[in-house]
Design a protein around this motif. Structure first.
Motif, PDB file in Angstrom:
ATOM      1  N   SER A  41       0.862  -1.178   0.000  1.00 18.35           N
ATOM      2  CA  SER A  41       0.000   0.000   0.000  1.00 18.35           C
ATOM      3  C   SER A  41       0.899   1.229   0.000  1.00 18.35           C
ATOM      4  CB  SER A  41      -0.916   0.009   1.227  1.00 18.35           C
ATOM      5  OG  SER A  41      -1.711   1.188   1.251  1.00 18.35           O
ATOM      6  N   GLY A  42       0.937   1.929  -1.139  1.00 17.88           N
ATOM      7  CA  GLY A  42       1.865   3.048  -1.247  1.00 17.88           C
ATOM      8  C   GLY A  42       3.285   2.538  -1.161  1.00 17.88           C
ATOM      9  N   ASP A  43       4.040   3.086  -0.201  1.00 17.78           N
ATOM     10  CA  ASP A  43       5.407   2.595  -0.023  1.00 17.78           C
ATOM     11  C   ASP A  43       5.504   1.584   1.113  1.00 17.78           C
ATOM     12  OD1 ASP A  43       5.063   4.215   2.177  1.00 17.78           O
ATOM     13  OD2 ASP A  43       6.999   5.235   1.986  1.00 17.78           O
ATOM     14  N   ARG A  44       4.349   1.143   1.616  1.00 12.85           N
ATOM     15  CA  ARG A  44       4.345   0.135   2.680  1.00 12.85           C
ATOM     16  C   ARG A  44       4.408  -1.249   2.044  1.00 12.85           C
ATOM     17  NH1 ARG A  44       5.995   2.306   7.020  1.00 12.85           N
ATOM     18  NH2 ARG A  44       5.043   0.617   8.233  1.00 12.85           N
ATOM     19  N   PHE A  45       5.346  -2.053   2.503  1.00  9.51           N
ATOM     20  CA  PHE A  45       5.617  -3.356   1.887  1.00  9.51           C
ATOM     21  C   PHE A  45       5.913  -4.357   2.992  1.00  9.51           C
ATOM     22  CE2 PHE A  45       8.220  -6.668   0.123  1.00  9.51           C
ATOM     23  CZ  PHE A  45       8.037  -6.717  -1.249  1.00  9.51           C
ATOM     24  N   SER A  46       5.167  -5.450   3.014  1.00 11.71           N
ATOM     25  CA  SER A  46       5.455  -6.502   3.990  1.00 11.71           C
ATOM     26  C   SER A  46       5.076  -7.851   3.398  1.00 11.71           C
ATOM     27  CB  SER A  46       4.700  -6.271   5.303  1.00 11.71           C
ATOM     28  OG  SER A  46       3.299  -6.317   5.093  1.00 11.71           O
ATOM     29  N   VAL A  47       5.681  -8.899   3.935  1.00 13.20           N
ATOM     30  CA  VAL A  47       5.450 -10.260   3.454  1.00 13.20           C
ATOM     31  C   VAL A  47       4.870 -11.090   4.591  1.00 13.20           C
ATOM     32  CG1 VAL A  47       6.504 -12.339   2.503  1.00 13.20           C
ATOM     33  CG2 VAL A  47       7.339 -10.085   1.792  1.00 13.20           C
ATOM     34  N   GLU A  71      15.390 -13.620   7.741  1.00 11.12           N
ATOM     35  CA  GLU A  71      15.127 -12.808   8.932  1.00 11.12           C
ATOM     36  C   GLU A  71      14.927 -11.349   8.548  1.00 11.12           C
ATOM     37  OE1 GLU A  71      18.183 -13.331  11.822  1.00 11.12           O
ATOM     38  OE2 GLU A  71      17.767 -15.463  12.134  1.00 11.12           O
ATOM     39  N   ALA A  72      15.732 -10.879   7.590  1.00  8.25           N
ATOM     40  CA  ALA A  72      15.597  -9.497   7.146  1.00  8.25           C
ATOM     41  C   ALA A  72      14.287  -9.283   6.395  1.00  8.25           C
ATOM     42  CB  ALA A  72      16.784  -9.117   6.263  1.00  8.25           C
ATOM     43  N   LEU A  73      13.912 -10.248   5.548  1.00  6.43           N
ATOM     44  CA  LEU A  73      12.715 -10.093   4.718  1.00  6.43           C
ATOM     45  C   LEU A  73      11.454  -9.922   5.557  1.00  6.43           C
ATOM     46  CD1 LEU A  73      11.546 -10.073   1.842  1.00  6.43           C
ATOM     47  CD2 LEU A  73      11.321 -12.566   2.011  1.00  6.43           C
ATOM     48  N   ILE A  74      11.332 -10.678   6.635  1.00  5.38           N
ATOM     49  CA  ILE A  74      10.104 -10.583   7.436  1.00  5.38           C
ATOM     50  C   ILE A  74      10.061  -9.301   8.264  1.00  5.38           C
ATOM     51  CG2 ILE A  74       9.782 -13.077   7.535  1.00  5.38           C
ATOM     52  CD1 ILE A  74      10.916 -13.083  10.330  1.00  5.38           C
ATOM     53  N   ASP A  75      11.193  -8.585   8.357  1.00  7.90           N
ATOM     54  CA  ASP A  75      11.216  -7.320   9.099  1.00  7.90           C
ATOM     55  C   ASP A  75      11.057  -6.107   8.191  1.00  7.90           C
ATOM     56  OD1 ASP A  75      11.483  -8.521  11.544  1.00  7.90           O
ATOM     57  OD2 ASP A  75      13.666  -8.378  11.601  1.00  7.90           O
ATOM     58  N   VAL A  76      10.936  -6.333   6.883  1.00  5.62           N
ATOM     59  CA  VAL A  76      10.789  -5.228   5.933  1.00  5.62           C
ATOM     60  C   VAL A  76       9.408  -4.591   6.080  1.00  5.62           C
ATOM     61  CG1 VAL A  76      10.437  -4.790   3.469  1.00  5.62           C
ATOM     62  CG2 VAL A  76      12.460  -6.042   4.238  1.00  5.62           C
ATOM     63  N   ASP A  77       9.347  -3.241   5.970  1.00  3.28           N
ATOM     64  CA  ASP A  77       8.033  -2.590   6.008  1.00  3.28           C
ATOM     65  C   ASP A  77       7.866  -1.474   4.980  1.00  3.28           C
ATOM     66  OD1 ASP A  77       9.488  -0.491   7.179  1.00  3.28           O
ATOM     67  OD2 ASP A  77       8.910  -1.076   9.210  1.00  3.28           O
ATOM     68  N   THR A  78       8.921  -1.107   4.237  1.00  2.00           N
ATOM     69  CA  THR A  78       8.772  -0.097   3.189  1.00  2.00           C
ATOM     70  C   THR A  78       9.520  -0.533   1.934  1.00  2.00           C
ATOM     71  OG1 THR A  78      10.730   1.194   3.826  1.00  2.00           O
ATOM     72  CG2 THR A  78       8.635   1.769   4.880  1.00  2.00           C
ATOM     73  N   VAL A  79       9.129   0.080   0.798  1.00  2.00           N
ATOM     74  CA  VAL A  79       9.758  -0.240  -0.480  1.00  2.00           C
ATOM     75  C   VAL A  79      10.029   1.048  -1.244  1.00  2.00           C
ATOM     76  CG1 VAL A  79       7.518  -0.515  -1.642  1.00  2.00           C
ATOM     77  CG2 VAL A  79       9.557  -1.585  -2.616  1.00  2.00           C
ATOM     78  N   GLU A  80      11.120   1.043  -1.999  1.00  2.00           N
ATOM     79  CA  GLU A  80      11.456   2.154  -2.881  1.00  2.00           C
ATOM     80  C   GLU A  80      12.031   1.571  -4.165  1.00  2.00           C
ATOM     81  OE1 GLU A  80      14.474   6.023  -3.155  1.00  2.00           O
ATOM     82  OE2 GLU A  80      14.461   4.744  -1.376  1.00  2.00           O
ATOM     83  N   VAL A  81      11.591   2.090  -5.307  1.00  2.00           N
ATOM     84  CA  VAL A  81      12.105   1.653  -6.600  1.00  2.00           C
ATOM     85  C   VAL A  81      12.735   2.851  -7.288  1.00  2.00           C
ATOM     86  CG1 VAL A  81      11.564   0.621  -8.829  1.00  2.00           C
ATOM     87  CG2 VAL A  81      10.304  -0.099  -6.793  1.00  2.00           C
TER      88      VAL A  81
END
Length: 217
Positions: A41-47, A71-81
């Protein structure tokens, strides 16, 4: 990438990949395949609902790389391209992916396939010795190497299976390569089922024993 300020270790022959398709993410976490549900949602990104296969890979650094990445992937919460890069961030993590062009699917025949891994059950091990290869020619002949002995033979194709009608191995192997030599020959002689994904060829025997090759470029 980084996790808690430390670099996520990378193993050159076991890359980490990420593919986004709709509301799904998937890829290779150095050793195992993984997949999960994407919340974007917007720049919010989670798996969420992350699932991972359960193979063991060697050398041990491969599993350390995989554990740190997951471990890092499950702690991600934003995305930038930006600039062809996908950057995922969390409070103490950062993962940077570079966009790749789709790999064209290699032809089974007239391609030099270079052995990268040996598969037995859930264990995946790396290759030692000299470069181990497999080449299947359209005239029904084949050549290759186990990493210490030269291979020559003939084959026919039946559906998705390669039926090896003749296979000989020439030369000697040092003791430390004897097991690898035996496993390669066992996985090829008689025949094997093939799967090609881009530039990766996997041969399977009896469902749980196989060889993973990559097309030489």
């Amino acid at each position: 990438g980084t996790l808690d300020g430390a670099a996520v270790p990378m193993v050159e022959t076991y890359p980490i990949t990420l593919t986004v398709e709709g509301d799904r993410v998937s890829g290779t976490a150095a050793c195992n395949g993984y997949g999960g549900t994407l919340r974007l949602s917007g720049d919010r990104f989670s798996v969420d609902n992350l699932a991972v296969t359960e193979m063991a890979c060697f050398p041990p650094e491969t599993m350390e790389s995989e554990q740190a990445f997951l471990e890092a992937l499950i702690d991600v919460d934003t995305v930038e391209v930006a600039d062809g890069r996908l950057v995922l961030r969390g409070e103490t993590v950062e993962l940077v992916f570079t966009a790749l062009e789709p790999v064209p699917e290699a032809e089974l025949t007239n391609t030099v396939w270079v052995l990268e891994s040996l598969v037995q059950g859930e264990a995946v091990s790396s290759v030692a010795g000299e470069r181990a290869t497999l080449e299947l020619f359209t005239d029904g002949s084949l050549i290759g190497s186990t990493g210490c002995r030269t291979l020559a033979g003939s084959y026919v194709i039946s559906g998705s299976e390669v039926v090896v009608t003749r296979l000989s191995a020439i030369g000697d192997c040092p003791p430390e390569l004897a097991e690898q030599d035996s496993r390669v020959i066992s996985a090829l002689e008689g025949g094997f089922r093939v799967e090609i994904d881009g530039d990766v060829l996997t041969t399977w025997v009896a469902g749980d024993e196989g060889l993973i090759y990559r097309a030489e470029r």
